[in-house]
Write an enzyme that holds these catalytic residues in place. Structure first.
Site, PDB file in Angstrom:
ATOM      1  N   ASN A  83       1.062  -1.027   0.056  1.00  0.00           N
ATOM      2  CA  ASN A  83       0.039  -0.349  -0.191  1.00  0.00           C
ATOM      3  C   ASN A  83       0.815   1.201  -0.396  1.00  0.00           C
ATOM      4  O   ASN A  83       1.932   1.274   0.965  1.00  0.00           O
ATOM      5  CB  ASN A  83      -0.930  -0.312   1.464  1.00  0.00           C
ATOM      6  CG  ASN A  83      -2.010   0.880   1.358  1.00  0.00           C
ATOM      7  OD1 ASN A  83      -1.709   2.394   0.637  1.00  0.00           O
ATOM      8  ND2 ASN A  83      -3.355   0.743   1.282  1.00  0.00           N
ATOM      9  N   GLY A  98     -16.859   1.456   2.383  1.00  0.00           N
ATOM     10  CA  GLY A  98     -15.040   2.337   2.495  1.00  0.00           C
ATOM     11  C   GLY A  98     -14.047   2.613   1.691  1.00  0.00           C
ATOM     12  O   GLY A  98     -12.512   2.441   1.636  1.00  0.00           O
ATOM     13  N   GLN A 103     -11.054   2.474  -4.181  1.00  0.00           N
ATOM     14  CA  GLN A 103     -10.303   1.807  -5.619  1.00  0.00           C
ATOM     15  C   GLN A 103     -11.110   1.266  -6.181  1.00  0.00           C
ATOM     16  O   GLN A 103     -11.908   0.166  -5.765  1.00  0.00           O
ATOM     17  CB  GLN A 103      -8.963   0.945  -5.561  1.00  0.00           C
ATOM     18  CG  GLN A 103      -7.832   1.957  -4.532  1.00  0.00           C
ATOM     19  CD  GLN A 103      -7.493   3.685  -5.358  1.00  0.00           C
ATOM     20  OE1 GLN A 103      -8.097   2.858  -6.536  1.00  0.00           O
ATOM     21  NE2 GLN A 103      -7.266   4.308  -5.119  1.00  0.00           N
ATOM     22  N   HIS A 124      -8.828  -5.867  -4.719  1.00  0.00           N
ATOM     23  CA  HIS A 124      -7.596  -6.030  -3.944  1.00  0.00           C
ATOM     24  C   HIS A 124      -8.230  -6.461  -2.684  1.00  0.00           C
ATOM     25  O   HIS A 124      -9.005  -6.021  -1.518  1.00  0.00           O
ATOM     26  CB  HIS A 124      -6.823  -4.223  -3.852  1.00  0.00           C
ATOM     27  CG  HIS A 124      -7.830  -3.470  -3.744  1.00  0.00           C
ATOM     28  ND1 HIS A 124      -8.529  -2.877  -3.755  1.00  0.00           N
ATOM     29  CD2 HIS A 124      -7.669  -2.803  -2.222  1.00  0.00           C
ATOM     30  CE1 HIS A 124      -9.764  -1.746  -3.096  1.00  0.00           C
ATOM     31  NE2 HIS A 124      -8.505  -1.619  -2.772  1.00  0.00           N
ATOM     32  N   GLN A 151      -6.543  -6.076   1.398  1.00  0.00           N
ATOM     33  CA  GLN A 151      -5.151  -5.797   2.386  1.00  0.00           C
ATOM     34  C   GLN A 151      -5.062  -6.007   3.611  1.00  0.00           C
ATOM     35  O   GLN A 151      -5.454  -6.820   3.868  1.00  0.00           O
ATOM     36  CB  GLN A 151      -5.309  -3.932   2.509  1.00  0.00           C
ATOM     37  CG  GLN A 151      -6.147  -3.494   1.234  1.00  0.00           C
ATOM     38  CD  GLN A 151      -6.364  -1.647   2.072  1.00  0.00           C
ATOM     39  OE1 GLN A 151      -5.416  -1.356   2.263  1.00  0.00           O
ATOM     40  NE2 GLN A 151      -7.093  -1.154   1.102  1.00  0.00           N
ATOM     41  N   ASN A 157     -13.460   2.045   7.285  1.00  0.00           N
ATOM     42  CA  ASN A 157     -13.951   0.785   6.438  1.00  0.00           C
ATOM     43  C   ASN A 157     -13.617  -0.495   7.698  1.00  0.00           C
ATOM     44  O   ASN A 157     -13.859  -0.753   8.151  1.00  0.00           O
ATOM     45  CB  ASN A 157     -12.799   0.775   5.714  1.00  0.00           C
ATOM     46  CG  ASN A 157     -11.481   0.755   5.872  1.00  0.00           C
ATOM     47  OD1 ASN A 157     -11.538   0.125   7.258  1.00  0.00           O
ATOM     48  ND2 ASN A 157     -10.664   0.393   5.160  1.00  0.00           N
ATOM     49  N   LEU A 198     -10.351  -1.185  14.892  1.00  0.00           N
ATOM     50  CA  LEU A 198      -8.746  -0.076  14.717  1.00  0.00           C
ATOM     51  C   LEU A 198      -9.753   1.124  14.284  1.00  0.00           C
ATOM     52  O   LEU A 198      -9.857   0.979  13.052  1.00  0.00           O
ATOM     53  CB  LEU A 198      -8.382  -0.622  14.046  1.00  0.00           C
ATOM     54  CG  LEU A 198      -7.626  -1.852  14.111  1.00  0.00           C
ATOM     55  CD1 LEU A 198      -6.470  -2.668  13.551  1.00  0.00           C
ATOM     56  CD2 LEU A 198      -6.924  -2.147  15.376  1.00  0.00           C
TER      57      LEU A 198
HETATM   58  P1  AMP Z   1      -9.496   1.100  -0.583  1.00  0.00           P
HETATM   59  O1  AMP Z   1      -9.433   2.049   0.147  1.00  0.00           O
HETATM   60  O2  AMP Z   1      -9.853   0.024   0.863  1.00  0.00           O
HETATM   61  O3  AMP Z   1     -10.224   0.778  -1.425  1.00  0.00           O
HETATM   62  O4  AMP Z   1      -7.788   0.447  -0.408  1.00  0.00           O
HETATM   63  C1  AMP Z   1      -7.097   1.409  -1.722  1.00  0.00           C
HETATM   64  C2  AMP Z   1      -5.873   1.408  -1.272  1.00  0.00           C
HETATM   65  O5  AMP Z   1      -4.878   1.319  -2.450  1.00  0.00           O
HETATM   66  C3  AMP Z   1      -5.779   3.170   0.022  1.00  0.00           C
HETATM   67  O6  AMP Z   1      -5.283   2.592   1.459  1.00  0.00           O
HETATM   68  C4  AMP Z   1      -4.769   2.992  -0.624  1.00  0.00           C
HETATM   69  O7  AMP Z   1      -3.583   3.791   0.474  1.00  0.00           O
HETATM   70  C5  AMP Z   1      -4.079   2.500  -1.440  1.00  0.00           C
HETATM   71  N1  AMP Z   1      -3.877   3.255  -2.511  1.00  0.00           N
HETATM   72  C6  AMP Z   1      -3.389   4.319  -3.350  1.00  0.00           C
HETATM   73  N2  AMP Z   1      -3.226   4.581  -4.753  1.00  0.00           N
HETATM   74  C7  AMP Z   1      -1.518   3.547  -4.894  1.00  0.00           C
HETATM   75  C8  AMP Z   1      -0.841   3.137  -4.836  1.00  0.00           C
HETATM   76  N3  AMP Z   1      -1.066   4.133  -6.482  1.00  0.00           N
HETATM   77  N4  AMP Z   1      -0.774   2.450  -4.695  1.00  0.00           N
HETATM   78  C9  AMP Z   1      -0.415   1.131  -3.696  1.00  0.00           C
HETATM   79  N5  AMP Z   1      -1.259   1.376  -2.823  1.00  0.00           N
HETATM   80  C10 AMP Z   1      -2.550   2.969  -3.157  1.00  0.00           C
END
Ligand code: AMP
Length: 329
Positions: free
Chosen positions: A103, A163, A166, A170, A172, A283, A290
């Site tokens: 991340n 929450g 993207q 993915h 995490q 989220n 947390l």
């Molecule tokens: P979510 O908010 O659950 O969709 O998780 C997406 C995650 O991608 C967030 O925690 C961001 O910090 C991370 N993120 C955003 N842009 C990038 C990037 N360019 N490369 C890697 N991670 C990213």
């Protein structure tokens, strides 16, 4: 598939790669650590009127907020071509369909993600190969000696109110606060329940003290007692309960959070991503207890309103007294 193919292959030195690549990326500004105050304050909260022994622990943590990533779109998608310096394993999974990347804005050291190579929407449920990928990573970390003091968990924010920021699929991975100081709700529930795949006769595990709807499956201790499609059965049984709640409340979206360790899976249906029209979003991590307060006003809000009320408002009322029927959804 047979029992011996439940895991997919993962580099033997995965944990070393995580540490070395993270340190390199951090030192050379390829990622921006956002979590200076991570896990700084653990709040214990007894739930009034409950005889339940669960003393709910929340970690209210604040981020340094060096950078806030923009919400992505299919066209403007940071996961389409991840930076090589953030890539930990380029090809991973039963069909090499995933990559494992850091991340870019980690909240705890080594915060990483399993991302699909091809674009797949984040609104889709976790498929069997994805569950196996997640479980393989968690198992690998759990069985690595140098990780013994860390408790890793995986999370998946699914749908518009979950929450997620993207749209490219993915999951995490983060470490929990030190175990002598903190036990997440799901881990408590799993510890006090038994492992079974919930079906029409047996409900997923739930705890009456928690104010929000949640469904937990305790996973068997040994892989020998799991088949490769068992993870899907566990997940499907939790998802069915979650979808039933969304339908019951006429939700016009499908949003939920998933938390997973090698010991359990928890699914929480979500009604809203942000609290009461404020910018205070939660989220899956919130449902591990947390709660990230990026602004001082959100920290104050969290303390004044109480984390339990916030999590309830952003989810649905606890379903522990509801009996589900087979295929109710
Ligand atoms: P979510 O908010 O659950 O969709 O998780 C997406 C995650 O991608 C967030 O925690 C961001 O910090 C991370 N993120 C955003 N842009 C990038 C990037 N360019 N490369 C890697 N991670 C990213």
């Amino acid at each position: 598939m047979t029992k011996d193919t439940i895991l997919c292959s993962i580099p033997e030195d995965f944990s070393d790669r995580l540490t070395e690549k993270y340190e390199f990326a951090l030192k050379n500004d390829f990622l921006i650590f956002n979590g200076t105050g991570a896990y700084e304050e653990i709040v214990h909260q007894k739930i009034d009127g409950s005889n339940n022994p669960l003393d709910i622990e929340y970690t209210v943590y604040t981020a340094k907020e060096v950078a806030r990533p923009a919400n992505g779109t299919k066209e403007n998608n940071p996961f389409a071509n991840p930076e090589p310096e953030l890539t930990i394993v380029d090809r991973f999974g039963l069909d090499n369909e995933f990559k494992i990347v850091f991340n870019k804005f980690p909240l705890v050291p080594r915060h990483f993600m399993m991302v699909t190579h091809e674009f797949k929407p984040q609104q889709t449920p976790l498929a069997n190969n994805e569950l196996i990928g997640i479980y393989t990573i968690l198992s690998k970390l759990k069985s690595t000696e140098s990780e013994a003091k860390h408790d890793w968990f995986a999370f998946y924010n699914c749908g518009p109110q979950s929450g997620a920021s993207q749209p490219h699929k993915h999951a995490q991975f983060m470490t929990l606060p030190p175990r002598d100081k903190y036990t997440p709700f799901a881990s408590y529930i799993a510890e006090h329940g038994e492992a079974f795949i919930p079906d029409d006769k047996r409900e997923p595990l739930q705890n009456a003290a928690l104010p929000f709807a949640h469904f937990v499956a305790k996973l068997p201790k040994s892989l020998d007692s799991m088949d490769s499609d068992d993870l899907s059965m566990y997940f499907g049984s939790l998802l069915t309960r979650g979808l039933t709640v969304l339908k019951q409340y006429d939700a016009d979206h499908v949003s939920y959070n998933v938390l997973m360790t090698t010991d359990y899976m928890m699914l929480v249906p979500r009604s809203h991503s942000k609290y009461n029209g404020t910018g205070f979003g939660v989220n899956s991590c919130g449902y591990a207890g947390l709660i990230l307060c990026r602004e001082k006003e959100y920290l104050d809000l969290c303390k004044n309103v109480g984390p339990d009320s916030i999590l309830k408002e952003l989810g649905f009322p606890n379903e522990v007294h509801e009996q589900s029927e087979e295929f109710k959804y």
